[in-house]
Write an enzyme that holds these catalytic residues in place. Structure first.
Site, mmCIF file in Angstrom:
data_model
loop_
_atom_site.group_PDB
_atom_site.id
_atom_site.type_symbol
_atom_site.label_atom_id
_atom_site.label_comp_id
_atom_site.label_asym_id
_atom_site.label_seq_id
_atom_site.Cartn_x
_atom_site.Cartn_y
_atom_site.Cartn_z
ATOM 1 N N ASP A 1 0.814 -1.223 0.000
ATOM 2 C CA ASP A 1 0.000 0.000 0.000
ATOM 3 C C ASP A 1 0.844 1.268 0.000
ATOM 4 O O ASP A 1 0.371 2.322 -0.423
ATOM 5 C CB ASP A 1 -1.060 0.002 1.110
ATOM 6 C CG ASP A 1 -0.522 -0.225 2.493
ATOM 7 O OD1 ASP A 1 0.670 -0.523 2.619
ATOM 8 O OD2 ASP A 1 -1.298 -0.119 3.459
HETATM 9 C C1 LAN Z 1 3.696 -0.715 10.083
HETATM 10 C C2 LAN Z 1 3.507 0.698 9.739
HETATM 11 C C3 LAN Z 1 2.855 0.966 8.429
HETATM 12 C C4 LAN Z 1 1.885 -0.120 8.030
HETATM 13 C C5 LAN Z 1 0.919 0.311 6.905
HETATM 14 C C6 LAN Z 1 1.605 0.824 5.661
HETATM 15 C C7 LAN Z 1 0.017 1.426 7.425
HETATM 16 C C8 LAN Z 1 0.051 -0.895 6.572
HETATM 17 O O1 LAN Z 1 -0.960 -0.537 5.691
HETATM 18 C C9 LAN Z 1 0.881 -2.081 6.174
HETATM 19 C C10 LAN Z 1 1.802 -2.514 7.322
HETATM 20 C C11 LAN Z 1 2.720 -1.398 7.830
HETATM 21 C C12 LAN Z 1 3.859 -1.245 6.858
HETATM 22 C C13 LAN Z 1 3.334 -1.721 9.197
HETATM 23 C C14 LAN Z 1 3.656 -3.123 9.569
HETATM 24 C C15 LAN Z 1 4.117 -3.382 11.017
HETATM 25 C C16 LAN Z 1 4.953 -2.260 11.598
HETATM 26 C C17 LAN Z 1 6.216 -2.119 10.766
HETATM 27 C C18 LAN Z 1 4.106 -0.995 11.509
HETATM 28 C C19 LAN Z 1 2.812 -1.048 12.269
HETATM 29 C C20 LAN Z 1 4.958 -0.012 12.261
HETATM 30 C C21 LAN Z 1 5.599 -0.837 13.413
HETATM 31 C C22 LAN Z 1 5.340 -2.313 13.092
HETATM 32 C C23 LAN Z 1 6.538 -3.193 13.487
HETATM 33 C C24 LAN Z 1 6.169 -4.656 13.303
HETATM 34 C C25 LAN Z 1 6.961 -2.879 14.922
HETATM 35 C C26 LAN Z 1 7.955 -3.800 15.506
HETATM 36 C C27 LAN Z 1 7.277 -4.881 16.192
HETATM 37 C C28 LAN Z 1 7.347 -6.167 15.903
HETATM 38 C C29 LAN Z 1 6.228 -7.042 16.312
HETATM 39 C C30 LAN Z 1 8.492 -6.769 15.192
#
Ligand code: LAN
Length: 726
Positions: free
Chosen positions: A456
């Protein structure tokens, strides 16, 4: 391994809280990287004056004029844009904090402690201030995220972090946290990720942790539970965790470690029978329970751990280390995210030594994750949300028509520069061996240095690029081939169910969730087709086709058809869509309805759109707004917040407007609320947290209160005209 010297942080005594002079912080941004600098001298401050962007994020008063409230939507949108111009950084992106999770700073502190890397003093002071500020004021301690209740994971790990940072155990925050930790049974019952970090710190025993054998990586890749099939964040956490577990790496004992062993537990440390702790997880922490099969697998693995072959372990560690090196090479020391970053830093220090280039690069790029705010310095959830926020701002301003106004040309040109620069121009090296998704042409969530494709983000980057380049005064700076590359990436990511996942296509079976070892997060083992990702891709393809009708036409049409089917299949009986990355039904509802309207389905001709709108209308609050709590994501049912929120109000009215909802009145009331909440300087104030991940952890998207409000105001004026509302 270098000999351990005690890292001495000047102790902070009880009642005394450090803090820096916030007027000395400056944010410097290049190619999206965000670095906060602390200026030590007045001379430096004089040469490098603080900007309104710095001051906004630091919570300092702004040097901006007030003006009377806007009476019509377009004036309100322009007033919002005028405010946001100050938040655009020199490289063209819109910066912002990305805090919320409270399980990241402990890893950062432990990594610095064990590698004897000093934390710069201004950081140290502000990190203490942050953790003290976000502590649970009622119960004491910390939760999984800033709005959550205290847990053993949050409390034990952040307590350790604060002790590393130099806060005295007699500080009132620490006394209260310790009491709550002891009430919950002490650190013994930490969930597995807590057990791991505490073991690395040598205040827990690996005997008390279920195995994370690195040998898993040596299994044939064709096996359904090979780690290459996990969701990328899970894979990249368990890779270095397997390495450190495989080596049973623990920080050599220090005075601080001896003290922590006394502070974290209710019983004497020496008396703890560790094997009994393996499946002991506090009630406060347990979001999902271990499956019986997981416990059985663990019983078997514990046996294996006792008798494993040394040479096989060596082979596995070598293989795992090679994969870690590929991650370093591909991200230049930034890493996929903050969890693997902290672990990789320790591993590079062990393997390459403190003077190596790779270790130094790791240390240097910690700065990319650290963010200073009015509450202190936090560890962001990623190295920022640069592409994501900038793409929304750009699209919002374009849709309002205000992008054509001379006074807005400069921000739009600079946003285009950033989006152009941020696109990923090549595939990752060793992409096959490193199990990476192809990425040439993709956009990431944060920066191209981090460099991970997200479906996305690619979709939003593409939409933003196309709308920016269609303005009358912007150059076609992104060559056509790169636009096609982005589409190629998207087309390569569709799953067999028609939907789109986040970073990669789905590689493993759903059954893998049975062996999810992280008790605090749900659905993290594999990728899933997400409503938000699928709808964003559909929208971007619809957009793209208008401009390039002849490119891979048949395939795009087929993808559109199957993704529409997928989106419809995900609609619940009550008309709602569940959101996985934003809170929650209003977020997913906006994406779903918006995307269906891009293939000409509206309230008038589509029962799906109609039911989606009716659901949203049923949740409108008395004051005309919408407000949804992160509890919606946890429970799977719509949970109202006490007061309405501008962000969710914007999402709901954006959906209703896209759908051509027949009654203007509920929309007008939502828009009126957004306008009433606007401040005299054009800003909107921070309200509740906006984002979520893994069902259970909230995360902040503070720019949403600007981008989506402006977007809603602009869409309203475009559809209904710009008559006075206030
Ligand atoms: C994110 C942030 C952005 C988010 C969107 C683009 C909004 C979504 O549509 C797809 C997934 C994604 C890229 C996403 C996946 C998981 C993330 C990277 C996070 C929520 C930000 C932090 C999180 C990450 C996994 C944090 C670290 C924790 C672990 C469990 C490893």
């Amino acid at each position: 391994m270098p000999p351990l010297q005690q890292v001495t942080s000047p102790a902070v005594v009880a009642h005394e809280l450090p803090g820096t002079d916030l007027t000395r912080w400056r944010l410097k941004c290049k190619e999206g990287r965000q670095h906060w600098h602390y200026l030590e001298t007045d001379e430096e401050c004089h040469k490098w004056p603080q900007t309104n962007c710095d001051r906004y994020w630091l919570g300092l008063p702004l040097d901006l004029p007030d003006s009377p409230p806007a009476t019509n939507p377009l004036d309100a949108a322009q007033k919002g844009i005028d405010f946001c111009k100050h938040l655009q950084t020199e490289d063209g992106h819109f910066a912002g904090e990305y805090g919320g999770p409270l399980f990241l700073m402990p890893g950062m502190c432990i990594a610095h402690y064990v590698t004897q890397t000093p934390i710069p003093d201004p950081w140290r002071q502000e990190m203490i201030r942050y953790l003290v500020n976000v502590a649970d004021a009622e119960q004491g301690g910390w939760g999984l995220h800033i709005e959550g209740h205290s847990t053993v994971f949050g409390t034990a790990c952040n307590y350790v972090a604060l002790r590393i940072l130099g806060l005295s155990p007699d500080h009132p925050t620490m006394v209260k946290a310790r009491a709550n930790l002891h009430r919950m049974g002490g650190a013994v019952a930490a969930p597995s990720w807590g057990k791991f970090w505490l073991s690395v710190m040598n205040v827990y025993s690996y005997e008390g942790m279920n195995p994370v054998p690195p040998e898993l990586w040596l299994l044939p890749e064709s096996m359904p539970f090979h780690p290459s099939r996990y969701w990328v964040h899970t894979r990249m956490v368990y890779l270095p965790m397997g390495y450190l577990y495989g080596k049973k790496y623990q920080c050599p004992e220090t005075q601080l470690i001896r003290e922590l062993r006394q502070e974290l537990y209710v019983q004497p440390y020496e008396d703890i029978y560790w094997p009994a702790a393996r499946n002991d997880v506090a009630e406060e922490d347990s979001y999902i329970e271990h499956h019986k099969l997981l416990d059985l697998t663990y019983a078997w693995m514990n046996l294996y751990e006792k008798h494993h072959s040394k040479s096989l372990r060596e082979k596995a560690l070598k293989h795992v280390y090679n994969l870690i090196l590929m991650e370093e090479e591909n991200t230049g020391g930034v890493n996929l995210g903050p969890v693997n970053k902290a672990m990789d830093m320790i591993i590079l220090w062990l393997e390459e030594g403190p003077d190596s280039k790779l270790f130094k690069l790791q240390v240097k790029h910690y700065s990319d994750y650290m963010w200073v705010s009015d509450r202190g310095m936090m560890n962001n959830g990623t190295d920022g949300s640069q592409l994501w926020d900038t793409a929304f701002f750009a699209q919002a301003i374009c849709e309002s028509g205000l992008a054509e106004k001379k006074e807005n040309h400069e921000i739009m040109l600079r946003a285009l520069d950033f989006i152009d620069d941020c696109q990923i121009k090549d595939h990752p090296v060793h992409y096959k061996e490193a199990y990476r998704q192809l990425r040439k042409g993709a956009w990431p969530f944060s920066t191209r240095h981090q460099g991970y494709t997200v479906s996305d983000c690619t979709a939003e980057g593409l939409k933003a690029a196309l709308c920016l380049m269609s303005l009358s005064y912007t150059p076609n700076s992104i060559p056509e081939q790169r636009i096609f590359d982005a589409v190629n990436v998207l087309l390569s990511m569709q799953n067999s169910d028609g939907g789109f996942a986040s970073y990669e296509d789905i590689r493993g079976p759903k059954l893998l969730e049975i062996i999810n070892p992280a008790e605090v997060f749900a659905d993290i083992m594999i990728e899933y087709s997400y409503v938000e990702c699928s709808t964003a891709v559909l929208l971007s393809l619809s957009y793209f086709r208008k401009r390039y009708p002849d490119y891979r036409t048949k395939e795009i049409q087929n993808v559109q058809k199957s993704v529409v089917k997928f989106i419809k299949s995900k609609q619940r009986a009550d008309g709602s869509w569940f959101g996985s990355w934003g809170i929650c039904f209003t977020y997913a509802g906006m994406f779903a309805i918006d995307s269906l309207t891009s293939v000409d389905e509206t309230y008038a001709n589509s029962k799906h759109v109609r039911k989606g709108c009716d659901f949203l209308i049923s949740k409108q609050m008395k004051d005309g707004g919408w407000g949804e709590s992160y509890k919606s994501c946890e429970t799977g049912e719509y949970v109202h917040t006490a007061t309405s929120q501008v962000v969710q109000t914007s999402w709901a009215v954006l959906a209703l407007m896209a759908a051509k909802y027949p009654d203007q009145e509920p929309i007008r009331r939502g828009i009126k609320l957004i306008m009433q909440r606007q401040q005299l300087n054009g800003e909107w104030l921070q309200e509740n947290i906006e984002g979520i991940f893994n069902k259970n952890c909230a995360i902040s998207y503070p720019n949403y209160k600007f981008s989506f409000t402006i977007w809603a105001l602009g869409r309203y004026a475009r559809i209904y005209g710009n008559a006075d509302i206030l």
